[in-house]
Design a protein around this motif. Structure first.
Motif, PDB file in Angstrom:
ATOM      1  N   SER A   2       0.807  -1.224   0.000  1.00  0.00           N
ATOM      2  CA  SER A   2       0.000   0.000   0.000  1.00  0.00           C
ATOM      3  C   SER A   2       0.839   1.272   0.000  1.00  0.00           C
ATOM      4  O   SER A   2       0.363   2.330  -0.400  1.00  0.00           O
ATOM      5  N   ASN A   3       2.093   1.199   0.447  1.00  0.00           N
ATOM      6  CA  ASN A   3       2.919   2.414   0.452  1.00  0.00           C
ATOM      7  C   ASN A   3       3.629   2.665  -0.876  1.00  0.00           C
ATOM      8  O   ASN A   3       4.508   3.518  -0.972  1.00  0.00           O
ATOM      9  N   THR A   5      -2.258  -4.403  -8.610  1.00  0.00           N
ATOM     10  CA  THR A   5      -3.115  -4.050  -7.474  1.00  0.00           C
ATOM     11  C   THR A   5      -2.293  -3.670  -6.246  1.00  0.00           C
ATOM     12  O   THR A   5      -1.315  -4.344  -5.922  1.00  0.00           O
ATOM     13  N   ARG A   6      -2.731  -2.588  -5.593  1.00  0.00           N
ATOM     14  CA  ARG A   6      -2.109  -2.216  -4.315  1.00  0.00           C
ATOM     15  C   ARG A   6      -2.829  -2.936  -3.191  1.00  0.00           C
ATOM     16  O   ARG A   6      -4.055  -3.006  -3.200  1.00  0.00           O
ATOM     17  N   GLU A  29      -3.418  -3.528   1.017  1.00  0.00           N
ATOM     18  CA  GLU A  29      -3.240  -3.109   2.421  1.00  0.00           C
ATOM     19  C   GLU A  29      -2.884  -4.372   3.196  1.00  0.00           C
ATOM     20  O   GLU A  29      -3.755  -5.196   3.471  1.00  0.00           O
ATOM     21  N   GLU A  30      -1.614  -4.557   3.507  1.00  0.00           N
ATOM     22  CA  GLU A  30      -1.207  -5.789   4.187  1.00  0.00           C
ATOM     23  C   GLU A  30      -0.152  -5.457   5.232  1.00  0.00           C
ATOM     24  O   GLU A  30       0.822  -4.765   4.947  1.00  0.00           O
ATOM     25  N   SER A  65       4.134  -6.268   4.781  1.00  0.00           N
ATOM     26  CA  SER A  65       4.177  -5.511   3.526  1.00  0.00           C
ATOM     27  C   SER A  65       5.283  -5.933   2.551  1.00  0.00           C
ATOM     28  O   SER A  65       5.250  -5.557   1.393  1.00  0.00           O
ATOM     29  N   THR A 107      -6.105 -10.058   1.632  1.00  0.00           N
ATOM     30  CA  THR A 107      -4.981 -10.181   0.697  1.00  0.00           C
ATOM     31  C   THR A 107      -5.100 -11.483  -0.082  1.00  0.00           C
ATOM     32  O   THR A 107      -4.824 -11.533  -1.281  1.00  0.00           O
TER      33      THR A 107
END
Length: 279
Positions: free
Chosen positions: A108-109, A129-130, A132-133, A136, A159
């Motif tokens: 996500s970053n 695809t980004r 949020e995990e 990371s 995820t």
């Protein structure tokens, strides 16, 4: 008479030209590379940290000397795009993302600029695809080919769903030789796979039946058990660190079928001394 011959020749050539234009373009010829290639990133043998290779694209870290990038370019660029990239401002692209020919997952970053650059550079068929995990460094916790993925036991359910959607894979929560970082300790293509040297035969059989490809326990970079860091492969090419020994190379070429001519028996011959030195 001569003019007539020339005219008929010209006519036949142009006819051939027209018919060849109407033919369906043939798929890219895979280069018949017969061996795994050694590479280094700024003197570092962990090329799996600085590059990501799939059947549809290759990501190489920005920075580094140009000859790291050119190793991939010379072997692959006829067939797939080789792209300079960074992910979340990091050069460790191989550890930050997970992907196959269907898609690419980034953390996500990852910046919008990086995402846009990847979208522009990769084939349209690759879905990016980004995610949020919490875990990371996706490359350390996900190992996959075009059909199945092994993932860290604690990976988010969300995820996992994104993995299924984007990479079109079946997902198994698994450990490799009691290590949760499956992306670091195992590498596999649609042809075969290499796992941590201390993976028991029973576990190899279990993983092999999940993945439906032959597996071998082995090392890279003269005895390193961090397979994911020292090796990147797709269905026709393999790259490993400079320190990889000839024995390790032949195991890699054999199990990933980089040299189709070689029977699997070579792996059994080579595994004995390899495992003896490790145990």
């Amino acid at each position: 008479g001569e003019l007539g011959t020339i005219a008929s020749l010209a006519a036949s050539v142009s006819a051939r030209h027209i018919s060849s234009q109407q033919q369906v373009p043939s798929p890219p010829q895979l280069p018949l590379q017969t061996m795994a290639v050694r590479a280094q990133f700024e003197g570092n043998n962990d090329i799996g940290v600085f590059a990501k290779l799939t059947n549809a694209y290759c990501l190489a870290s920005i920075g580094g000397s140009e000859n790291f990038y050119s190793v991939f370019e010379s072997e692959l660029s006829d067939v797939i795009p080789v792209v300079h990239a960074s992910v979340a401002g990091c050069r460790i692209v191989g550890r930050m993302c997970a992907g196959n020919r269907h898609g690419l997952l980034v953390p996500s970053n990852t910046t919008d600029q990086e995402l846009q650059h990847l979208r522009n550079s990769l084939p349209d068929s690759v879905k990016i695809t980004r995610v949020e995990e919490r875990l990371s460094a996706l490359g350390n916790v996900i190992s996959c080919n075009d059909y199945v993925a092994l993932v860290h036991p604690d990976l988010d359910r969300e995820t996992e769903e994104i993995l299924v959607d984007t990479l079109k894979v079946e997902v198994f929560r698994q450990t490799v030789a009691e290590n949760v970082l499956v992306g670091s300790y195992c590498v596999f293509s649609n042809q075969g796979g290499l796992v941590h040297p201390k993976t028991s035969v029973q576990e190899q059989d279990e993983l092999s039946s999940l993945l439906q490809v032959p597996l071998v326990a082995g090392t890279v970079n003269r005895g390193s058990d961090v397979i994911g860091a020292g090796l990147i492969v797709n269905d026709w090419a393999a790259f490993c660190g400079f320190d990889t020994t000839t024995t390790e190379l032949s195991v890699i070429e054999s199990v990933f079928r980089i040299q189709d001519a070689k029977p699997m028996s070579i792996v059994d011959q080579l595994r004995e001394p390899l495992i003896d030195t490790l145990s």
